[in-house]
Design an enzyme around this catalytic site. Structure first.
Site, PDB file in Angstrom:
ATOM      1  N   GLY A 125      11.528  -6.580   8.331  1.00 54.00           N
ATOM      2  CA  GLY A 125      10.554  -7.645   8.144  1.00 54.00           C
ATOM      3  C   GLY A 125      11.227  -8.988   8.085  1.00 54.00           C
ATOM      4  N   THR A 127      12.468 -10.499   5.610  1.00 54.14           N
ATOM      5  CA  THR A 127      13.584 -10.580   4.667  1.00 54.14           C
ATOM      6  C   THR A 127      14.505  -9.377   4.710  1.00 54.14           C
ATOM      7  OG1 THR A 127      12.106 -11.803   3.186  1.00 54.14           O
ATOM      8  CG2 THR A 127      14.166 -11.004   2.249  1.00 54.14           C
ATOM      9  N   VAL A 130      15.194  -1.764   6.667  1.00 60.61           N
ATOM     10  CA  VAL A 130      15.144  -0.468   6.006  1.00 60.61           C
ATOM     11  C   VAL A 130      15.694   0.594   6.963  1.00 60.61           C
ATOM     12  CG1 VAL A 130      13.719   1.204   4.780  1.00 60.61           C
ATOM     13  CG2 VAL A 130      13.087  -1.219   4.760  1.00 60.61           C
ATOM     14  N   LYS A 144      17.473  -0.176   1.685  1.00 60.44           N
ATOM     15  CA  LYS A 144      16.867  -1.483   1.938  1.00 60.44           C
ATOM     16  C   LYS A 144      17.906  -2.569   1.678  1.00 60.44           C
ATOM     17  CE  LYS A 144      12.543  -2.012   0.835  1.00 60.44           C
ATOM     18  NZ  LYS A 144      11.260  -2.279   0.126  1.00 60.44           N
ATOM     19  N   ASP A 254       1.279 -10.588  -1.532  1.00 55.28           N
ATOM     20  CA  ASP A 254       1.264 -10.215  -0.113  1.00 55.28           C
ATOM     21  C   ASP A 254       0.684  -8.808  -0.002  1.00 55.28           C
ATOM     22  OD1 ASP A 254       1.622 -10.210   2.607  1.00 55.28           O
ATOM     23  OD2 ASP A 254       3.750  -9.725   2.537  1.00 55.28           O
TER      24      ASP A 254
END
Length: 476
Positions: A125, A127, A130, A144, A254
């Site tokens: 994503g 940031t 994974v 992660k 979010d």
């Protein structure tokens, strides 16, 4: 020479030479070397405005982590008043420690992670990235870490041109998530199995999580209602916990299906970096307004000047618009639809709290598991079926029904023989069904419906129900 012949050219040459030397002298005089700030940027501490802003953001993120730790300690009642803020925050090498005594299962550390390799890419994503990894004992976990090519890192580099500082800034989201996972423990939150912050061994901060599958809404929409209800029930139980967590009321800012994964049929929250543990401050009711694409709601500003309950209601309405609308009403058992409609109306208008919503969900679950919604079915519904206990059909002629637990057949969840008989009688192609000892998560039986079969074989865990044939040869 050309200068003796043309005095103007000589004058122009010396004028340009003088101008050039003047610029060089001034650049040297005012310290305009290539890597040295000048003017407003030349500060006594050596920081440029950009690096100053980066430092300020780093300090703000650090304070956010400290607040999480102190909030939990205050609630649990083990803050030592003799400790300073830095001491109570457990600093190691100038950074907040992620060690937390409330987490007893995070036993995978840097040493265990240094020797394992990723076996699959699970996703990325803005940031984080994974990866799927296999531990020596055969356990699969999700690793992660910071996404060095992610949007957050790219935007930071555009603003500050500081790779080390940007990596530190972006990594705060993952550090915050680890702190939250250590504090917030619930069956519908992924389990934190370990973490490491050793750059040499693992290349930066890494969180070790139980592995789940990304939530696929399209697949979920095609699954049996019972499985869709399980997802919604798990979500409501999670939101109930978050409204009364050890950190207080937690808002998922979010709130998207992509923030969740599926683990053995159970919905679990896996992204907490955008969670907030503070209710918004307010001066008047208009400050407590929640804006959604199609609706808006306004809560009251409490005497303590806090929008009390806003986090809870924001979570609940997001659950309604992202999950309940799509998963709850469709294909719900007819006798449970009145209760489902009440849940949809109350959550869609935010008429009830998360506590009342959970009570309503648990009532639906109780009725569905116990078969109370079927108590008006007459016992005679099975009269048109001959039962052969201890037998199982083979070489079956399958037909497809939807939604089924089996893609190339018709396998449905039933409370017992009466409900299965009612379903078979409503399917024109159904001539028989069988019940086995296989059960769903609710304890209900799985019934297999078919249009015919070749023969029967003994099976102590199975019973076959065949529709009787009229004298005319028609199936009853």
């Amino acid at each position: 020479m050309i200068f003796s012949r043309n005095p103007f050219c000589a004058f122009l040459f010396f004028a340009l030479l003088f101008l050039f030397l003047t610029v060089i002298f001034k650049k040297w005089h005012f310290g305009l070397q290539e890597n040295k700030p000048f003017g407003d940027a030349a500060r006594p501490d050596g920081l440029t405005p950009e690096s100053d802003r980066l430092l300020q953001q780093l300090q703000e993120r650090q304070q956010e982590l400290e607040l999480l730790h102190i909030t939990f300690n205050n609630i649990q009642g083990f803050v030592d008043p003799n400790l300073s803020t830095n001491d109570s925050a457990n600093y190691i090498n100038g950074k907040l420690s992620l060690d937390n005594p409330v987490s007893a299962k995070t036993d995978i550390g840097c040493e265990e992670l240094s020797g394992i390799k990723a076996v699959d890419f699970l996703g990325s994503g803005y940031t984080k990235t994974v990866l799927k990894a296999a531990l020596p004992q055969g356990l699969f976990v999700a690793l992660k870490s910071v996404n060095h090519q992610g949007t957050d890192m790219r935007l930071c580099m555009e603003d500050f041109q500081d790779s080390q500082g940007c990596l530190e800034l972006v990594s705060f989201k993952l550090r915050k998530e680890i702190v939250l996972l250590q504090t917030l423990q619930h069956p519908n939150i992924v389990e934190l199995k370990g973490q490491c912050q050793d750059t040499t061994l693992v290349g930066g901060i890494t969180a070790v999580l139980e592995q789940g599958m990304p939530l696929q809404m399209i697949q979920l929409l095609q699954s049996p209602w019972e499985e869709r209800f399980r997802v919604c029930l798990g979500l409501v139980r999670l939101l109930h916990y978050l409204s009364r967590s050890p950190l207080g009321s937690v808002a998922l800012l979010d709130f998207q299906p992509r923030q969740f994964v599926m683990v053995s049929g159970e919905l679990k929250l896996t992204d907490l970096d955008d969670a907030s543990i503070q209710e918004p401050a307010c001066q008047e009711d208009s400050d407590c307004q929640m804006q959604f694409p199609l609706r808006s709601f306004t809560l009251r500003c409490s005497p303590s000047r806090i929008c009390e309950g806003l986090n809870e209601m924001r979570n609940l309405y997001n659950a309604y618009r992202y999950f309940f609308i799509y998963l709850l009403p469709h294909q719900a058992p007819p006798l449970l639809k009145p209760l489902i409609h009440q849940i949809m109306n109350s959550t869609g208008d935010l008429k009830q709290s998360i506590n009342e919503t959970l009570v309503a969900f648990e009532e639906v679950l109780h009725m569905y598991k116990s078969g109370l919604h079927l108590e008006n079915l007459p016992p005679s519904v099975t009269r048109d079926y001959a039962v052969l206990k201890g037998m199982r059909s083979v070489a079956n002629m399958e037909y497809i029904c939807w939604p089924s637990y089996k893609q190339q057949g018709c396998v449905l969840s039933v409370h017992g023989a009466r409900e299965a008989a009612l379903i078979c009688s409503s399917h024109p192609q159904c001539t028989s069904f069988s019940l086995s000892s296989e059960k769903t998560w609710t304890g209900r039986l799985l019934a297999s419906f078919r249009s015919g079969f070749s023969h029967l074989v003994p099976d102590v865990n199975s019973a076959v129900y065949m529709r009787r044939v009229k004298a005319s040869g028609a199936v009853l």
